[in-house]
Enzyme design. Structure first.
Site, PDB file in Angstrom:
ATOM      1  N   SER A  84     -52.387  -1.617   3.695  1.00 10.77           N
ATOM      2  CA  SER A  84     -51.377  -0.761   4.279  1.00 10.77           C
ATOM      3  C   SER A  84     -51.311  -0.637   5.680  1.00 10.77           C
ATOM      4  CB  SER A  84     -51.255   0.539   3.294  1.00 10.77           C
ATOM      5  OG  SER A  84     -51.938   1.573   4.049  1.00 10.77           O
ATOM      6  N   VAL A  85     -50.028  -0.095   6.091  1.00  9.63           N
ATOM      7  CA  VAL A  85     -49.737   0.420   7.563  1.00  9.63           C
ATOM      8  C   VAL A  85     -50.513   1.247   7.971  1.00  9.63           C
ATOM      9  CG1 VAL A  85     -48.057   2.018   6.856  1.00  9.63           C
ATOM     10  CG2 VAL A  85     -47.624   1.047   8.898  1.00  9.63           C
ATOM     11  N   LYS A  86     -51.182   2.235   7.218  1.00  2.35           N
ATOM     12  CA  LYS A  86     -51.925   3.350   7.462  1.00  2.35           C
ATOM     13  C   LYS A  86     -53.295   2.915   8.241  1.00  2.35           C
ATOM     14  CE  LYS A  86     -49.520   6.655   5.885  1.00  2.35           C
ATOM     15  NZ  LYS A  86     -48.716   7.888   6.884  1.00  2.35           N
ATOM     16  N   ASP A  87     -53.738   1.857   8.012  1.00  4.69           N
ATOM     17  CA  ASP A  87     -54.994   1.211   8.553  1.00  4.69           C
ATOM     18  C   ASP A  87     -54.663   1.402  10.144  1.00  4.69           C
ATOM     19  OD1 ASP A  87     -55.662   0.308   6.221  1.00  4.69           O
ATOM     20  OD2 ASP A  87     -56.061  -1.639   6.896  1.00  4.69           O
ATOM     21  N   ALA A  90     -55.319   5.059  11.049  1.00  2.00           N
ATOM     22  CA  ALA A  90     -56.504   5.359  10.731  1.00  2.00           C
ATOM     23  C   ALA A  90     -57.555   4.903  12.033  1.00  2.00           C
ATOM     24  CB  ALA A  90     -57.116   4.646   9.545  1.00  2.00           C
TER      25      ALA A  90
END
Length: 383
Positions: A84-87, A90
């Protein structure tokens, strides 16, 4: 002699498959020039997994592009290592903690998250050698808990209470970090390193991939990092030319906030989308919300229809938040008119949500069965 051997190998291999193109190395390289150029640019991920984050393709959504007379492009964030884009966020919140001296080798990262940020952090922390502690509402599926634990995280499901309650999972995560030595609460909603990830990576990638020839950008927002960071970069790079729009689901206050010039924060209903929609303006979004040109309210009915359309027409197996973004991109394209280029974010795939999105029982409970076009009902394969 080597060249001859290669030609024979190619011919033999293809004959076995019923075809006989005899290609030289030069012909193979010419046929795959684009892929080779990308591989050279990406080089080796020498730091390991963290160097594989970002640099995702920009995919033309062919059917919607033809339908609108525009170029509708989706940034394939589901191709990040954690899916996901959240990598991106993070990695940036962890590296920022390192730079500030809040996190040293062997330390602990703590976050309150019910979704993809936790998965991204789990991958990043394992790669960099940190311990990860996650607090989440106990309303989340056991599958999410199991996945985070499988990725090495220590998970604490706690009662789901409003943000204002001191027992909210985010506040518990903060207190947990404060009790430990060499630990940091990454605070994804208000840690502006999240926004910086998209100013420094996602925005420049979109600009480079379109050669600066884009007219609009749109996406939903949860923490605010993606919308704020990409908007900031594109506005500055294009000297204000690129239009930027918020895509908002039911149950979020941001559509009313933007369309009223900051006067209203009306919140009604709820949504099937996860990870987007917000009850406040976060610190990530605050510096750039004035740059947003407008907001679109996207209903769950439109979102679920697009989940099925993207699968059938584009071969893209996308989650609901990604498809909300696609609906918004289509509506922005229709608003701007033919000949424009609109970019959006394909946040993640449908793999973590399939038990709901393709379940007849769940769709019925959410009163969304009627939103699925009859010719696409064949994809409702779960009871």
């Amino acid at each position: 002699m080597f060249r001859t051997a290669v030609r024979r190998f190619a011919a033999t291999s293809w004959r076995a498959a019923g075809s006989v193109p005899e290609l030289t190395i030069a012909e193979i390289e010419a046929a795959h020039k684009h892929g080779i150029e990308i591989s050279k640019a990406q080089r080796i991920a020498s730091r390991g997994l963290v160097d594989a984050i970002g640099k995702t393709p920009l995919i033309r959504l062919n059917k919607l592009s033809e339908e609108t007379g525009c170029e509708i492009l989706g940034k394939a964030e589901f191709q990040n290592p954690g899916g996901s884009v959240k990598d991106r966020a993070a990695l940036y919140v962890v590296e920022n903690a390192e730079r500030l001296g809040q996190l040293r080798p062997g330390g602990t990262v703590v976050e309150g998250t019910a979704g993809n940020t936790g998965i991204g952090l789990a991958h990043v922390c394992r790669s960099l050698g940190y311990r990860l502690v996650i607090y989440m509402p106990n309303t989340q599926s056991q599958g999410k808990v199991d996945l985070l634990r499988l990725l090495g995280a220590e998970v604490y499901p706690v009662p789901a209470v409003p943000f204002e309650n001191p027992e909210n999972y985010n506040h518990q995560a903060k207190r947990h970090a404060e009790r430990l030595e060499n630990a940091v609460w990454t605070n994804q909603f208000d840690n502006i390193a999240n926004r910086q990830a998209h100013i420094e990576t996602t925005g420049p990638e979109i600009w480079a991939q379109t050669d600066g020839k884009l007219d609009a950008f749109t996406c939903g927002t949860g923490t605010g990092g993606t919308l704020a960071g990409v908007t900031r970069y594109l506005k500055e790079k294009s000297e204000g030319r690129v239009k930027c729009y918020l895509a908002d689901p039911p149950g979020s206050v941001l559509h009313s906030y933007i369309t009223s010039g900051g006067k209203l924060t009306e919140r009604t209903g709820s949504s099937i989308t996860e990870g987007i929609g917000q009850g406040r303006v976060t610190d990530n979004l605050q510096p750039d919300i004035h740059l947003v040109d407008g907001a679109l309210h996207i209903s769950d009915e439109k979102t679920i229809e697009m989940v099925y359309r993207c699968l059938d027409e584009e071969g893209l197996y996308l989650g609901a938040s990604s498809c909300l973004n696609v609906v918004a991109a289509k509506e922005v394209a229709e608003k701007l008119g033919r000949g424009n280029t609109v970019v959006t974010i394909l946040c993640d795939g449908a793999y973590r949500y399939a038990d709901r999105l393709f379940s007849r029982k769940w769709l019925g409970e959410k009163k969304l069965l009627g939103a699925i076009p009859k010719n696409l009902e064949r994809y409702i394969v779960l009871p």
